[in-house]
Write a protein that holds these residues in place. Structure first.
Motif, PDB file in Angstrom:
ATOM      1  N   GLU A 184       0.834  -1.200   0.000  1.00 17.96           N
ATOM      2  CA  GLU A 184       0.000   0.000   0.000  1.00 17.96           C
ATOM      3  C   GLU A 184       0.869   1.251   0.000  1.00 17.96           C
ATOM      4  N   GLY A 185       0.492   2.215  -0.845  1.00 17.64           N
ATOM      5  CA  GLY A 185       1.179   3.495  -0.877  1.00 17.64           C
ATOM      6  C   GLY A 185       2.402   3.560  -1.768  1.00 17.64           C
ATOM      7  N   ARG A 186       2.822   2.443  -2.335  1.00 17.59           N
ATOM      8  CA  ARG A 186       4.002   2.443  -3.209  1.00 17.59           C
ATOM      9  C   ARG A 186       3.556   2.516  -4.665  1.00 17.59           C
ATOM     10  N   ASP A 187       4.102   3.443  -5.420  1.00 18.36           N
ATOM     11  CA  ASP A 187       3.730   3.628  -6.820  1.00 18.36           C
ATOM     12  C   ASP A 187       4.456   2.585  -7.674  1.00 18.36           C
ATOM     13  N   PRO A 188       3.691   1.707  -8.338  1.00 18.34           N
ATOM     14  CA  PRO A 188       4.350   0.651  -9.127  1.00 18.34           C
ATOM     15  C   PRO A 188       4.815   1.111 -10.509  1.00 18.34           C
ATOM     16  N   ILE A 189       4.416   2.324 -10.918  1.00 21.31           N
ATOM     17  CA  ILE A 189       4.787   2.791 -12.251  1.00 21.31           C
ATOM     18  C   ILE A 189       6.312   2.884 -12.353  1.00 21.31           C
ATOM     19  N   GLY A 190       6.852   2.253 -13.373  1.00 21.44           N
ATOM     20  CA  GLY A 190       8.297   2.249 -13.587  1.00 21.44           C
ATOM     21  C   GLY A 190       9.001   1.060 -12.971  1.00 21.44           C
ATOM     22  N   GLU A 191       8.292   0.254 -12.201  1.00 20.70           N
ATOM     23  CA  GLU A 191       8.922  -0.919 -11.597  1.00 20.70           C
ATOM     24  C   GLU A 191       9.311  -1.928 -12.677  1.00 20.70           C
ATOM     25  N   ARG A 192      10.482  -2.512 -12.510  1.00 18.06           N
ATOM     26  CA  ARG A 192      10.967  -3.490 -13.468  1.00 18.06           C
ATOM     27  C   ARG A 192      10.823  -4.899 -12.899  1.00 18.06           C
ATOM     28  N   LEU A 193      10.325  -5.808 -13.746  1.00 20.83           N
ATOM     29  CA  LEU A 193      10.105  -7.196 -13.358  1.00 20.83           C
ATOM     30  C   LEU A 193      10.872  -8.109 -14.308  1.00 20.83           C
ATOM     31  N   GLU A 194      11.071  -9.324 -13.844  1.00 23.31           N
ATOM     32  CA  GLU A 194      11.731 -10.322 -14.676  1.00 23.31           C
ATOM     33  C   GLU A 194      10.781 -11.491 -14.885  1.00 23.31           C
ATOM     34  N   LEU A 195      10.442 -11.754 -16.152  1.00 20.47           N
ATOM     35  CA  LEU A 195       9.519 -12.820 -16.516  1.00 20.47           C
ATOM     36  C   LEU A 195      10.171 -13.723 -17.547  1.00 20.47           C
ATOM     37  N   ASN A 196      10.410 -14.963 -17.169  1.00 22.28           N
ATOM     38  CA  ASN A 196      10.998 -15.940 -18.093  1.00 22.28           C
ATOM     39  C   ASN A 196      12.270 -15.387 -18.732  1.00 22.28           C
ATOM     40  N   ASP A 197      13.130 -14.793 -17.884  1.00 22.63           N
ATOM     41  CA  ASP A 197      14.388 -14.177 -18.314  1.00 22.63           C
ATOM     42  C   ASP A 197      14.168 -12.993 -19.254  1.00 22.63           C
ATOM     43  N   GLN A 198      12.980 -12.439 -19.240  1.00 17.61           N
ATOM     44  CA  GLN A 198      12.662 -11.273 -20.057  1.00 17.61           C
ATOM     45  C   GLN A 198      12.320 -10.100 -19.133  1.00 17.61           C
ATOM     46  N   ARG A 199      12.638  -8.885 -19.587  1.00 18.45           N
ATOM     47  CA  ARG A 199      12.341  -7.695 -18.810  1.00 18.45           C
ATOM     48  C   ARG A 199      10.910  -7.232 -19.063  1.00 18.45           C
ATOM     49  N   ALA A 200      10.247  -6.793 -17.988  1.00 19.33           N
ATOM     50  CA  ALA A 200       8.914  -6.202 -18.098  1.00 19.33           C
ATOM     51  C   ALA A 200       8.884  -4.956 -17.227  1.00 19.33           C
ATOM     52  N   VAL A 201       8.325  -3.892 -17.754  1.00 23.41           N
ATOM     53  CA  VAL A 201       8.251  -2.620 -17.046  1.00 23.41           C
ATOM     54  C   VAL A 201       6.785  -2.247 -16.852  1.00 23.41           C
ATOM     55  N   VAL A 202       6.399  -2.000 -15.608  1.00 20.06           N
ATOM     56  CA  VAL A 202       5.028  -1.594 -15.317  1.00 20.06           C
ATOM     57  C   VAL A 202       4.868  -0.123 -15.696  1.00 20.06           C
ATOM     58  N   ARG A 203       3.956   0.168 -16.610  1.00 22.08           N
ATOM     59  CA  ARG A 203       3.785   1.538 -17.093  1.00 22.08           C
ATOM     60  C   ARG A 203       2.374   2.092 -16.876  1.00 22.08           C
ATOM     61  N   ALA A 204       1.445   1.264 -16.402  1.00 23.49           N
ATOM     62  CA  ALA A 204       0.079   1.739 -16.158  1.00 23.49           C
ATOM     63  C   ALA A 204      -0.613   0.776 -15.194  1.00 23.49           C
ATOM     64  N   ILE A 205      -1.727   1.242 -14.630  1.00 21.27           N
ATOM     65  CA  ILE A 205      -2.512   0.452 -13.673  1.00 21.27           C
ATOM     66  C   ILE A 205      -3.941   0.368 -14.188  1.00 21.27           C
ATOM     67  N   ALA A 206      -4.467  -0.848 -14.273  1.00 26.39           N
ATOM     68  CA  ALA A 206      -5.828  -1.064 -14.764  1.00 26.39           C
ATOM     69  C   ALA A 206      -6.803  -1.125 -13.601  1.00 26.39           C
ATOM     70  N   ASP A 207      -7.973  -0.562 -13.810  1.00 23.47           N
ATOM     71  CA  ASP A 207      -9.063  -0.638 -12.839  1.00 23.47           C
ATOM     72  C   ASP A 207      -9.929  -1.830 -13.219  1.00 23.47           C
ATOM     73  N   ALA A 208      -9.575  -2.995 -12.684  1.00 21.90           N
ATOM     74  CA  ALA A 208     -10.234  -4.239 -13.080  1.00 21.90           C
ATOM     75  C   ALA A 208     -10.882  -4.902 -11.875  1.00 21.90           C
ATOM     76  N   THR A 209     -11.920  -5.678 -12.146  1.00 22.84           N
ATOM     77  CA  THR A 209     -12.535  -6.487 -11.090  1.00 22.84           C
ATOM     78  C   THR A 209     -11.580  -7.606 -10.716  1.00 22.84           C
ATOM     79  N   PRO A 210     -11.250  -7.772  -9.436  1.00 22.23           N
ATOM     80  CA  PRO A 210     -10.278  -8.804  -9.054  1.00 22.23           C
ATOM     81  C   PRO A 210     -10.796 -10.201  -9.374  1.00 22.23           C
ATOM     82  N   SER A 211      -9.864 -11.110  -9.575  1.00 23.16           N
ATOM     83  CA  SER A 211     -10.227 -12.503  -9.779  1.00 23.16           C
ATOM     84  C   SER A 211     -10.595 -13.138  -8.452  1.00 23.16           C
ATOM     85  N   PHE A 212     -11.067 -14.362  -8.504  1.00 24.78           N
ATOM     86  CA  PHE A 212     -11.485 -15.068  -7.289  1.00 24.78           C
ATOM     87  C   PHE A 212     -10.324 -15.199  -6.308  1.00 24.78           C
TER      88      PHE A 212
END
Length: 378
Positions: free
Chosen positions: A153-181
């Motif tokens: 809570e309170g931390r801005d995820p925009i610009g955060e870098r992630l590693e997926l299957n040895d690939q880089r991913a950068v969070v650039r936006a936040i979606a207003d979505a209904t959560p899954s179960f």
């Protein structure tokens, strides 16, 4: 006479408050648990309803929900596009993956690949940023509840870098979505990019999303797709309902919440029945005196009915207000996002309150009806 009944009830404040508490507690327990249950199982439909453009979902015949699906071959997309009545069709990928954050934490996420050209498959609304960010290299969009779960809570995820299957991913936006179960973190990206993020298999397309041509219904087009391609095709509402049914059939949630609701009813009967019986017993002389001056059992029944109605109205109102206060108090929690009280639930609670008062009232009135008028003079 009815005013006398109310004065008799409110004159014994301890029993009056006890009756109100019993009804309020039972109403709160039943209403709150049913509300949580309905909202939880409705999240099984979130995957279908988050994609507002797709009128028809096409999948392998063994697929059941957005999370339980068998991959389609690439040829399925062209087969669906060739069905008369299909206005458009795009690929849709949904898969699980493990992501490593910048802090070195390992998280399980859901990867959703949307069509590269149209971006069909994204949620309707954005909490922060724009869908245009997916045009940038290695871009992903995270859902708002997942952002809180992953980064706090309170931390801005925009610009955060992630590693997926040895690939880089950068969070650039936040979606207003209904959560899954399961409230799992969800990452949205382009279909071509999603293929790099999930482990490679021969077939990786989970669904084909299709639109309906003018003049046709989704049901008609779904039937045409099934008959011509051999794949399973369901309308958005049908597929959403399948997600709800899957949770009901394969989890213990209905049983657990059902037990709690029954316990709420039983506790209400026990508390109200005991308190009402004590109230009648303590006022048996007054009822006997009324019968001695000519008051009939029918009139006494109406008096007790008014007493029960007064207690039920106050207790029921407090119980429903308690449920509203509960949801309002936890409205800021991501786990309760979008929770609401369906209008049917207060009606169910009202019926339960009426049954509680009817059962306890009948049991308590037996002693009054058996009382002889002359007993008051003994």
């Amino acid at each position: 006479m009815l005013w006398i009944a109310i004065r008799m009830l409110t004159g014994d404040k301890q029993k009056f408050y006890g009756l109100v508490f019993g009804i309020a507690f039972s109403t709160l327990l039943i209403t709150q648990q049913l509300t949580i249950f309905v909202n939880l199982i409705e999240r099984g439909a979130s995957g279908a309803y988050n994609v507002g453009e797709a009128e028809v979902w096409v999948m392998d015949p063994v697929s059941r929900t957005t999370d339980v699906a068998y991959a389609l071959p690439p040829t399925a997309l062209d087969a669906v596009r060739g069905v008369p009545g299909v206005d458009w069709a795009v690929p849709h990928l949904r898969s699980s993956a493990s992501v490593r954050t910048r802090d070195g934490d390992l998280e399980g996420v859901a990867i959703i690949g949307v069509d590269d050209a149209t971006l069909i498959g994204l949620p309707k609304r954005m909490a922060e940023g724009s869908i245009d960010v997916l045009s940038q290299p290695d871009s992903v969009i995270i859902d708002d509840v997942g952002a809180v779960n992953m980064f706090g809570e309170g931390r801005d995820p925009i610009g955060e870098r992630l590693e997926l299957n040895d690939q880089r991913a950068v969070v650039r936006a936040i979606a207003d979505a209904t959560p899954s179960f399961t409230s799992q973190v969800t990452l949205y990206t382009k279909y071509s990019q999603a293929l790099n993020y999930v482990p490679g298999t021969r077939n990786r397309m989970s669904f084909v999303l299709a639109g309906v041509a003018d003049g046709l219904t989704a049901e008609e087009v779904a039937d045409r797709i099934e008959s011509q391609t051999g794949l399973k095709a369901e309308t958005r509402d049908e597929f959403a309902q399948a997600g709800v049914d899957f949770i009901i059939e394969n989890t213990g949630i209905p049983t657990n919440f059902g037990i709690t609701v029954v316990l709420g009813f039983v506790v209400g009967v026990a508390i109200v029945g005991l308190t009402f019986s004590l109230f009648i017993r303590d006022n048996i002389k007054q009822f006997g005196a009324l019968k001695a001056i000519g008051v009939t059992n029918g009139r006494i029944l109406r008096m007790v009915t008014v007493q029960a109605a007064l207690v039920g109205l106050i207790g029921y109102g407090l119980g429903v207000l308690g449920t509203v206060a509960f949801l309002w108090g936890f409205s800021g929690s991501p786990f309760f996002k979008g929770f609401y009280i369906p209008w049917q639930i207060p009606l169910v609670s009202l019926v339960a309150v009426i049954l509680i008062l009817a059962i306890t009232g009948v049991l308590a009135l037996r002693s009054v009806f058996r009382t002889e008028p002359a007993s008051v003079f003994r």
